[in-house]
Design an enzyme around this catalytic site. Sequence first.
Site, mmCIF file in Angstrom:
data_model
loop_
_atom_site.group_PDB
_atom_site.id
_atom_site.type_symbol
_atom_site.label_atom_id
_atom_site.label_comp_id
_atom_site.label_asym_id
_atom_site.label_seq_id
_atom_site.Cartn_x
_atom_site.Cartn_y
_atom_site.Cartn_z
ATOM 1 C CB SER A 8 -27.043 5.210 12.498
ATOM 2 O OG SER A 8 -27.420 6.250 13.369
ATOM 3 C CE LYS A 45 -31.540 7.086 13.753
ATOM 4 N NZ LYS A 45 -30.265 6.445 13.766
#
Length: 86
Positions: A8, A45
């Site tokens: 991701s 993230k």
Amino acid sequence: MARANGGSMQVVGIFDRDVLIADRSLTPMNGDAVVVALDGQLTCKILDLKRGRLLSPMANTSRYRYGKELLVEGVVKVSVRNHRPV
């Protein structure tokens, strides 16, 4: 240090199995790549302080809203690429 798991964060140059070096002494800023404990799980993230969420740079992945259960473990300062497949 932590090992990345998944793809991701590839858009920002963090790939599956890379080693992340997170600095706990840095104050997290908007847009930083951070290692966080979210609901008891470590994840990496992009921090969006303005909207109170974690972003994944991949278009098809989720955005996470966070509250009190988020703990920033450190700001990713360096990632070391893993060139050898497991």
